[in-house]
Motif scaffolding. Structure first.
Motif, PDB file in Angstrom:
ATOM      1  N   PHE A   1       0.813  -1.222   0.000  1.00  0.00           N
ATOM      2  CA  PHE A   1       0.000   0.000   0.000  1.00  0.00           C
ATOM      3  C   PHE A   1       0.845   1.270   0.000  1.00  0.00           C
ATOM      4  O   PHE A   1       0.309   2.362  -0.179  1.00  0.00           O
ATOM      5  N   GLY A   2       2.162   1.128   0.221  1.00  0.00           N
ATOM      6  CA  GLY A   2       3.034   2.285   0.303  1.00  0.00           C
ATOM      7  C   GLY A   2       3.967   2.394  -0.875  1.00  0.00           C
ATOM      8  O   GLY A   2       3.549   2.459  -2.037  1.00  0.00           O
ATOM      9  N   ASN A   3       5.273   2.323  -0.589  1.00  0.00           N
ATOM     10  CA  ASN A   3       6.271   2.619  -1.613  1.00  0.00           C
ATOM     11  C   ASN A   3       6.892   1.395  -2.276  1.00  0.00           C
ATOM     12  O   ASN A   3       7.863   1.510  -3.021  1.00  0.00           O
ATOM     13  N   GLY A   4       6.362   0.207  -1.986  1.00  0.00           N
ATOM     14  CA  GLY A   4       6.900  -1.003  -2.609  1.00  0.00           C
ATOM     15  C   GLY A   4       8.055  -1.625  -1.857  1.00  0.00           C
ATOM     16  O   GLY A   4       8.588  -2.653  -2.281  1.00  0.00           O
ATOM     17  N   ASP A   5       8.451  -1.029  -0.734  1.00  0.00           N
ATOM     18  CA  ASP A   5       9.572  -1.551   0.055  1.00  0.00           C
ATOM     19  C   ASP A   5       9.172  -1.577   1.522  1.00  0.00           C
ATOM     20  O   ASP A   5       8.139  -1.024   1.923  1.00  0.00           O
ATOM     21  N   TYR A   6      10.017  -2.202   2.345  1.00  0.00           N
ATOM     22  CA  TYR A   6       9.736  -2.284   3.773  1.00  0.00           C
ATOM     23  C   TYR A   6       9.852  -0.908   4.437  1.00  0.00           C
ATOM     24  O   TYR A   6      10.551  -0.016   3.918  1.00  0.00           O
ATOM     25  N   PRO A   7       9.193  -0.727   5.587  1.00  0.00           N
ATOM     26  CA  PRO A   7       9.272   0.564   6.280  1.00  0.00           C
ATOM     27  C   PRO A   7      10.713   0.929   6.628  1.00  0.00           C
ATOM     28  O   PRO A   7      11.502   0.071   7.038  1.00  0.00           O
ATOM     29  N   GLU A   8      11.046   2.184   6.485  1.00  0.00           N
ATOM     30  CA  GLU A   8      12.388   2.654   6.796  1.00  0.00           C
ATOM     31  C   GLU A   8      12.717   2.417   8.270  1.00  0.00           C
ATOM     32  O   GLU A   8      13.868   2.159   8.634  1.00  0.00           O
ATOM     33  N   VAL A   9      11.685   2.504   9.124  1.00  0.00           N
ATOM     34  CA  VAL A   9      11.869   2.270  10.562  1.00  0.00           C
ATOM     35  C   VAL A   9      12.417   0.867  10.801  1.00  0.00           C
ATOM     36  O   VAL A   9      13.305   0.665  11.639  1.00  0.00           O
ATOM     37  N   MET A  10      11.904  -0.122  10.063  1.00  0.00           N
ATOM     38  CA  MET A  10      12.372  -1.504  10.220  1.00  0.00           C
ATOM     39  C   MET A  10      13.839  -1.630   9.823  1.00  0.00           C
ATOM     40  O   MET A  10      14.642  -2.213  10.559  1.00  0.00           O
ATOM     41  N   ARG A  11      14.166  -1.087   8.660  1.00  0.00           N
ATOM     42  CA  ARG A  11      15.555  -1.216   8.188  1.00  0.00           C
ATOM     43  C   ARG A  11      16.520  -0.535   9.158  1.00  0.00           C
ATOM     44  O   ARG A  11      17.575  -1.090   9.496  1.00  0.00           O
ATOM     45  N   ALA A  12      16.159   0.673   9.619  1.00  0.00           N
ATOM     46  CA  ALA A  12      17.040   1.421  10.527  1.00  0.00           C
ATOM     47  C   ALA A  12      17.215   0.680  11.845  1.00  0.00           C
ATOM     48  O   ALA A  12      18.325   0.599  12.395  1.00  0.00           O
ATOM     49  N   TRP A  13      16.123   0.111  12.370  1.00  0.00           N
ATOM     50  CA  TRP A  13      16.191  -0.585  13.657  1.00  0.00           C
ATOM     51  C   TRP A  13      17.037  -1.854  13.548  1.00  0.00           C
ATOM     52  O   TRP A  13      17.882  -2.117  14.414  1.00  0.00           O
TER      53      TRP A  13
END
Length: 745
Positions: free
Chosen positions: A493-505
């Motif tokens: 539903f968003g940008n086609g990738d995982y949430p940035e919060v997940m990657r950063a964490w």
């Protein structure tokens, strides 16, 4: 005696001038019987007599000790003279109570419990004091809970116990008629807690015992208590008041059954054997060997179980029915080499019978269950969703379902409630690609002819910061929402990738060498494939969770996400301890809209469990009423594009304790919650006197009779042939009868 002398001193020499009050502060616990027997109840009374009554009865009743103490302690208990009794009796201007500061909460001598159960019910203690001591004025001079000695500012656990105690005090005043005229929190700041030392903290202000100046820092509980004092309690919040309005035309009212009751037992009419009735001896049917009648084709009427379930659904007045197919049974080997045609025919019949009574089938291709994740054994055995081959197997399975059921099903769910708690990052990666490929398959090859819609359904419980004033807790809540919902929602539903919060964490925790979690990357083509692979946002919502940043309870602390799960003990809870928090649904719907735009939303499952033998499921009635009203607020006040609501679940047979129908001894009985839900459906919400009437245009409904003939073309051709033959026969009979008449004339 010392207390009595001081009271008389003040009463005789200082009260007229100073106009004050004097009492004694007594500590107490509360106790409840292990079993509701007369003996255990007496033991509870004895426990309170030995702790509180020891001092309270002489002062507030008759100047002497409780009878239970005298009978148990005999000569060990001193005697009061009659003069002393009169002198002590009545030497208190109010009842000063300390609850929780010293005696309560695991600090009471175990012998004083008399083998009964200690409880933290302040309301019950206040009621008992009111009844036992002639309705005195009560001042709560000490009351609190405690937190771990390592907790600093965000003392959420302390806040919710404080909230509970003050709420119970208010209930005692409002509902029980107890005269409580004051309340005092213990304590102002952290200190030395006797035998517990510095291992716990009770203060509203944090004290840094290691610093030279013992620096004081206000905790979140300070702000909570300050707001509570300003409001003088818990006044109703405007946003929590129910509204009167209705949902739009065409709103989907549904119910869920994870897996419909499948009974493919063949009807007696399908048996091609020939029988002889032995009317003289055995009175039974005897099969004639070697003799068979012509076999006939299976028909939907052969499945008696379908008619029963359809009639129960009709009684509910729902417009939609949501259930999941069993991939593991339809294609046992995971491919088209072996197909369970009987089960497929059963599903076809079930869907067509739903359409016949104007109920729209909402069908999920796959829903994970405990055993093999509801995957064919061959796929589950070789890695399940960890194996990329499962993706293509799912696509082929979906194609088969669209071909077999697409004439009847126009509302598809690719995957229903994939559990992120039991999903690895690799499995989730493959699952997203499988969903996207199936969506594109339907979009390119089936949408034009079948004219349906398809999406994924995600479990989405709301997450609220435990301390509403804490930025740290808010960050934790945002993080959990992204890991619980955004993980699968953002790519679609968003940008086609995982949430940035997940990657950063994950990058942060991997960098300290404590963990090694790899979140896969999508190629640019995969991002384009996954992004936008939806027709609507389907979610399941059951409850709300509180989360905090301070580690308080090791059992409920998630080290991986650094989150402390907190329980608001004032919330209503089900027997399984699920919190009933209606406003959480509204917040969730607003969150989805704020993140993913004005996407059409369906609440695909929303429900609560009840007790084992609950005939009157009052909790579910309350749950349905308030959750639907919060959904209505989201639609009416927040302009959320809400298109449907489904209750979980259909019956207790397939979802024990969650059903709108109870199931006992092969009988289904409607619960009161079913009747309540039906009333809401009939009203299309909660109309009030000032609610404008909604004039819905007549829908071009699917003609059940037309559908009947469309799916039985051979029958239609046969009937047409008989009709034409009948007309031709009548014509010839009439024609030749007239010729015969002319001949004889």
């Amino acid at each position: 005696q010392a207390h009595a002398k001081v009271w008389h001193l003040y009463n005789d020499h200082f009260r007229p001038a100073q106009r004050g009050k004097v009492s004694i502060a007594l500590s107490s616990h509360w106790i409840k019987p292990q079993h509701m027997t007369e003996k255990n109840i007496k033991e509870c009374q004895k426990s309170l007599d030995f702790v509180l009554g020891w001092f309270a009865k002489p002062i507030f009743i008759d100047g002497d000790y409780p009878e239970s103490m005298r009978s148990n302690l005999s000569s060990l208990l001193p005697e009061f003279s009659e003069a002393e009794k009169k002198y002590i009796k009545g030497t208190a201007d109010f009842f000063a109570l300390s609850f929780g500061a010293t005696l309560s909460f695991q600090l009471l001598d175990s012998h004083m419990k008399f083998q009964q159960l200690e409880s933290i019910s302040l309301r019950q203690l206040l009621y008992w004091i009111n009844s036992e001591y002639n309705s005195p004025q009560i001042f709560i001079v000490e009351n609190s809970w405690f937190v771990s000695g390592t907790t600093k500012k965000d003392d959420a656990k302390y806040i919710y116990y404080l909230k509970k105690f003050i709420m119970e005090t208010l209930k005692a005043i409002r509902y029980d008629g107890v005269n409580v005229f004051g309340y005092t929190v213990w304590s102002l700041l952290d200190g030395f807690e006797w035998h517990r030392g510095y291992s716990i903290r009770r203060g509203l202000f944090y004290v840094d015992f290691q610093s030279h100046d013992k620096k004081l820092i206000p905790k979140s509980s300070v702000l909570f208590y300050q707001k509570l004092i300003e409001k003088n309690g818990f006044p109703p919040l405007p946003e929590n008041q129910p509204i009167e309005s209705i949902f739009p035309c065409g709103f989907a009212w549904g119910v869920v059954d994870n897996y419909i009751q499948v009974d493919t037992t063949p009807a007696q009419f399908l048996d091609s054997s020939v029988y002889v009735w032995d009317v003289h001896q055995t009175k039974k049917l005897i099969k004639v060997d070697g003799v068979y009648a012509l076999k006939r084709k299976r028909h939907c009427v052969d499945f008696a179980a379908i008619r029963r379930q359809i009639s129960l659904l009709q009684e509910m007045h729902v417009t939609h029915f949501h259930f999941s197919l069993k991939w593991s049974l339809i294609l046992p080997l995971g491919n088209l080499s072996l197909i369970n045609h009987t089960l497929v025919h059963y599903y076809q019949c079930f869907a067509s019978e739903l359409l016949r009574v104007n109920i729209t089938p909402v069908v999920a291709l796959w829903q994970p269950m405990i055993e093999n994740q509801e995957l064919p054994v061959s796929l589950a055995k070789y890695g399940a969703w960890e194996n990329a081959e499962t993706v293509q197997a799912f696509v082929e399975y979906a194609r088969f379902c669209f071909i077999s059921l697409g004439d009847h099903v126009k509302f598809w769910i690719t995957m229903n409630e994939p559990s992120v708690k039991n999903l690895t990052y690799t499995a989730g990666h493959n699952l997203l690609k499988a969903h996207a490929k199936v969506w594109h398959l339907y979009d390119k090859e089936f949408r034009t002819s079948q004219k349906g819609k398809i999406s994924i359904a995600l479990q989405a419980d709301w997450v609220e910061p435990a301390c509403p004033f804490s930025r740290n807790d808010q960050e934790v809540a945002d993080r959990i929402l992204e890991f619980d919902i955004g993980w699968l929602a953002e790519p679609i539903f968003g940008n086609g990738d995982y949430p940035e919060v997940m990657r950063a964490w994950l990058h942060r925790i991997n960098s300290v060498d404590l963990y090694n979690f790899h979140l896969p990357y999508f190629s640019e083509d995969e991002k384009k494939l996954i992004q936008g692979s939806f027709d609507f946002f389907a979610l399941s919502h059951y409850t709300t969770t509180l989360v905090g940043s301070e580690k308080e309870d090791a059992v409920k602390y998630d080290h991986y996400l650094e989150v402390q799960m907190i329980n608001d003990i004032t919330w209503l809870h089900s027997p399984s301890r699920a919190a009933v928090v209606p406003w959480g649904l509204r917040k969730l719907l607003k969150w989805v809209k704020s993140k993913y735009g004005n996407v059409p939303i369906y609440v695909m499952a929303n429900g609560i469990d009840d007790g084992q033998n609950m005939v009157h499921d009052k909790l579910r009635v309350y749950y349905i009423q308030n959750y639907i009203n919060e959904a209505l607020k989201a639609y009416t006040l927040d302009d959320v594009n809400l298109q449907g609501y489904f209750v979980y679940s259909f019956n207790d047979k397939t979802a024990p304790k969650y059903g709108l129908y109870s199931y006992v001894a092969n009988q289904y009985e409607p619960k009161p919650s079913l009747k309540h839900y039906r009333e809401i459906i009939d009203n299309n919400g909660f109309p009030g006197p000032e609610t404008a009437e909604l004039l819905c245009p007549e829908e071009v409904a699917l003609c059940p009779e037309c559908h009947f003939f469309r799916t039985r073309k051979s029958l239609l051709a046969f009937v047409a042939f008989i009709f034409v033959a009948f007309i031709v026969t009548i014509f010839f009979i009439t024609y030749y009868s007239k010729r015969v008449e002319r001949r004889y004339k």
